[in-house]
Design an enzyme around this catalytic site. Structure first.
Site, PDB file in Angstrom:
ATOM      1  N   GLU A   1       0.813  -1.291  -0.144  1.00  0.00           N
ATOM      2  CA  GLU A   1      -0.010   0.101   0.054  1.00  0.00           C
ATOM      3  C   GLU A   1       1.006   1.294   0.116  1.00  0.00           C
ATOM      4  O   GLU A   1       0.714   1.914   0.990  1.00  0.00           O
ATOM      5  CB  GLU A   1      -0.944   0.093   1.355  1.00  0.00           C
ATOM      6  CG  GLU A   1      -1.728  -1.400   1.042  1.00  0.00           C
ATOM      7  CD  GLU A   1      -2.731  -1.335   2.483  1.00  0.00           C
ATOM      8  OE1 GLU A   1      -2.470  -0.625   3.514  1.00  0.00           O
ATOM      9  OE2 GLU A   1      -3.552  -2.112   2.594  1.00  0.00           O
TER      10      GLU A   1
ATOM     11  N   GLU B   1      -5.956 -11.051  -1.453  1.00  0.00           N
ATOM     12  CA  GLU B   1      -6.821 -10.639  -0.182  1.00  0.00           C
ATOM     13  C   GLU B   1      -8.536 -10.679  -0.558  1.00  0.00           C
ATOM     14  O   GLU B   1      -9.142  -9.883  -0.143  1.00  0.00           O
ATOM     15  CB  GLU B   1      -6.401  -9.703   0.586  1.00  0.00           C
ATOM     16  CG  GLU B   1      -4.934  -9.600   0.633  1.00  0.00           C
ATOM     17  CD  GLU B   1      -4.553  -8.361   1.533  1.00  0.00           C
ATOM     18  OE1 GLU B   1      -5.391  -7.485   2.252  1.00  0.00           O
ATOM     19  OE2 GLU B   1      -3.287  -7.934   1.610  1.00  0.00           O
TER      20      GLU B   1
HETATM   21  C1  XIL Z   1      -6.315  -6.825   8.262  1.00  0.00           C
HETATM   22  C2  XIL Z   1      -6.720  -8.045   9.122  1.00  0.00           C
HETATM   23  O1  XIL Z   1      -7.255  -8.965   8.375  1.00  0.00           O
HETATM   24  C3  XIL Z   1      -6.957  -7.818  10.325  1.00  0.00           C
HETATM   25  O2  XIL Z   1      -7.211  -8.877  11.357  1.00  0.00           O
HETATM   26  C4  XIL Z   1      -6.372  -6.549  11.039  1.00  0.00           C
HETATM   27  O3  XIL Z   1      -6.832  -6.194  12.320  1.00  0.00           O
HETATM   28  C5  XIL Z   1      -5.985  -5.276  10.147  1.00  0.00           C
HETATM   29  O4  XIL Z   1      -5.520  -5.695   8.887  1.00  0.00           O
HETATM   30  N1  XIL Z   1      -4.972  -5.059   3.807  1.00  0.00           N
HETATM   31  C6  XIL Z   1      -3.930  -5.830   4.124  1.00  0.00           C
HETATM   32  C7  XIL Z   1      -4.277  -6.827   5.478  1.00  0.00           C
HETATM   33  O5  XIL Z   1      -2.825  -5.743   3.463  1.00  0.00           O
HETATM   34  O6  XIL Z   1      -3.213  -6.741   5.985  1.00  0.00           O
HETATM   35  C8  XIL Z   1      -5.507  -6.257   6.252  1.00  0.00           C
HETATM   36  O7  XIL Z   1      -5.702  -7.096   7.228  1.00  0.00           O
HETATM   37  C9  XIL Z   1      -6.494  -5.804   5.229  1.00  0.00           C
HETATM   38  C10 XIL Z   1      -6.178  -4.843   4.453  1.00  0.00           C
END
Ligand code: XIL
Length: 383
Positions: A158, A275
Site C-alpha cells: 500500500e 486478499e
Molecule cells: C487486516 C486483518 O485482516 C485484520 O485482522 C487486522 O486487524 C487489520 O489488517 N490490507 C492488508 C491486510 O494488506 O493486511 C489487512 O488485514 C486488510 C487490508
C-alpha cells in the site's frame, strides 16, 4: 442394445455412473488446478490450533496460504530486540507439512508497525540512516529465518494512492483518509527499491511482490506500472503485483477488473489476487478500498444480525462467479487467488463498523460451503 451401438454419451454414463455418484466434489484447489493456485489467509487462532476444523478445511480446499497478521511487524517484531517467532514458526511449519505455496505478508507498510520503528533518536524525526538500518535488520531476520520455506513475500504494502501519487510523509490522502508513510518520510523515494533489494539479499530464491488495494483506479495502474518498470530497469528483482481484491457487490465493475488485468498484464510479472473478499453488507456511502484505519461510522446499521437472506447469498454467488469468469479469462497472467479469511465468522469485515456482521467469503460460520462455493466450481468446470 449392445454397448457399441449406444451413443457415446450414453456409454460414458453407463460405464461411469457409479463413480460419478460416489465421487466427492472436487476441492477448489483441484477444480482450478490448471488455472491458478487458490488459497486463504490463516488467522493466528488457526495456526495456534484453536480452530482445528478451519485448518482441516484449508488443507482440503486450498494449496496456498497467507498469514493474516502474524508476520506483520507489530506481531513478529514488537520491540527492537525482541522477535516473537512462536506463531510464525507454527504457520511456516504447518504450511510446509501441507505442501502449500507459502506467502509472507508483509515487510514494509505504514500500518501494524510499532511506534518505535518510526521514532527518531532523542525524540527527533526519524533519519534516513536509522530507518534503513531498522528495515534491514527486520528483513534480514524475518526473511532470513524462513529462507526457502516462505516462497513469496509481500515486500511493500500500500505505497501508492488512488490518484497515482506516492504515499509520502505528508500524504494528503486519496478518497477517504489515507495516512502517510513514515518510511517515505524518513528514507525518501528509494525506500521501495531498498526494501526489494534487502529482501532479495535475505532470500535470493523467494518471489517478491508489491501489494495494494483499490488497484483498478487508473492513477494506481499508472503509478504501480511505473514502479515495476523502474525497478526492473534498475535490475531490482520484482516477481509480481498483488491485487488485494477487497471488493464490493458493485465495485469494481467487471470491465474495471478486466482492464486492470490487461494493463498490469503488460508488465510481464505475475499477477495475483491476494486478499479477496466481497463486502456484501456495505453501505454505498462507505469508501472503497482497505485502508485499515478507515473504519465506517460506528452508527451504521447491522442489517443482517441473524444471517444473510438467501437472495443475497445468491447474489453474492453470482458476483463471485462473474468475477471468476474474468479471472479465468486472464489465467495466463494470474498465478494465485487468495481469499482473505477461512470463513464468514473469521473475516476482518465483521465489526467494521463495530457490531456489524458480514458474510463476504465462500464458507459460513459453521464452515459449510455457501452458494458461492458451488458457483465457483461451476466456473472452474467452464460453465
Ligand atoms: C487486516 C486483518 O485482516 C485484520 O485482522 C487486522 O486487524 C487489520 O489488517 N490490507 C492488508 C491486510 O494488506 O493486511 C489487512 O488485514 C486488510 C487490508
Amino acid at each position: 442394445m449392445h454397448a457399441s451401438l449406444l451413443p457415446a454419451a450414453a456409454v460414458v454414463f453407463a460405464c461411469c455412473a457409479s463413480t460419478v455418484v460416489d465421487a466427492e466434489p472436487p476441492a477448489l484447489k483441484d477444480a482450478f488446478r490448471n488455472d491458478f493456485l487458490v488459497g486463504a489467509a490463516l488467522g493466528t487462532q488457526h495456526v495456534l490450533g484453536r480452530e482445528p476444523a478451519a485448518l482441516e478445511l484449508v488443507a482440503r480446499e486450498y494449496n496456498t496460504v497467507t498469514p493474516e497478521n502474524l508476520l506483520k511487524w507489530a506481531e513478529v517484531h514488537p520491540d527492537p530486540d525482541r522477535y516473537d517467532w512462536g506463531p510464525a514458526d507454527q504457520y511456516v511449519d504447518w504450511a510446509g507439512e501441507h505442501e502449500m505455496f507459502v506467502v509472507g505478508h508483509t515487510l514494509v507498510w505504514h500500518s501494524q508497525t510499532p511506534g518505535w520503528v518510526f521514532a527518531g533518536k532523542d525524540g527527533g524525526a526519524l533519519d534516513r540512516e536509522t530507518a534503513l538500518e531498522r528495515m534491514k535488520a527486520h528483513i534480514d531476520a524475518v526473511v532470513g529465518r524462513y529462507q526457502g520455506r516462505v516462497h513469496g513475500w509481500d515486500v511493500v504494502n500500500e505505497a501508492i494512492l488512488e490518484n497515482g501519487d506516492w504515499r509520502t510523509g505528508t500524504a494528503p490522502g486519496g478518497p477517504g483518509r489515507a495516512p502517510g508513510s513514515p518510511w517515505h518520510a524518513a528514507i525518501g523515494d528509494d525506500y521501495i527499491e531498498q526494501a526489494f533489494r534487502m529482501a532479495h539479499e535475505a532470500d535470493p530464491e523467494a518471489e517478491l511482490y508489491y501489494n495494494d488495494y483499490n488497484e483498478w483506479y487508473p492513477g494506481k495502474i499508472r503509478a504501480i506500472s511505473e514502479l515495476v518498470n523502474s525497478l526492473q530497469a534498475k535490475g531490482v528483482r520484482i516477481d509480481g503485483v498483488g491485487l488485494q481484491g477487497h471488493w464490493g457487490m458493485d465495485y469494481p465493475s467487471l470491465d474495471e477488473i478486466d482492464r486492470m488485468l490487461v494493463e498490469y498484464g503488460k508488465l510481464g510479472v505475475k499477477l495475483m489476487v491476494t486478499e479477496l473478499d466481497i463486502n456484501v453488507v456495505r453501505d454505498k456511502s462507505e469508501n472503497t478500498g482497505a485502508e485499515i484505519s478507515d473504519i465506517p461510522g460506528a452508527t451504521r446499521a447491522n442489517p443482517y444480525p441473524d444471517g444473510l437472506p438467501p437472495e443475497l447469498e445468491a447474489a453474492l454467488a453470482q458476483r463471485y462467479a462473474e468475477i471468476f469468469r474474468v479471472l479465468m479469462k486472464h489465467k495466463d497472467k494470474l498465478s494465485r487467488v487468495t481469499f482473505w479469511g477461512v470463513h464468514d465468522g473469521h473475516s476482518w469485515l465483521n465489526n467494521r463498523p463495530p457490531g456489524r456482521k458480514n458474510y463476504p467469503l465462500l464458507f459460513d460460520r459453521k464452515l459449510q460451503p455457501k452458494p458461492a462455493y458451488a458457483a465457483l466450481l461451476r466456473v472452474a468446470a467452464g460453465e
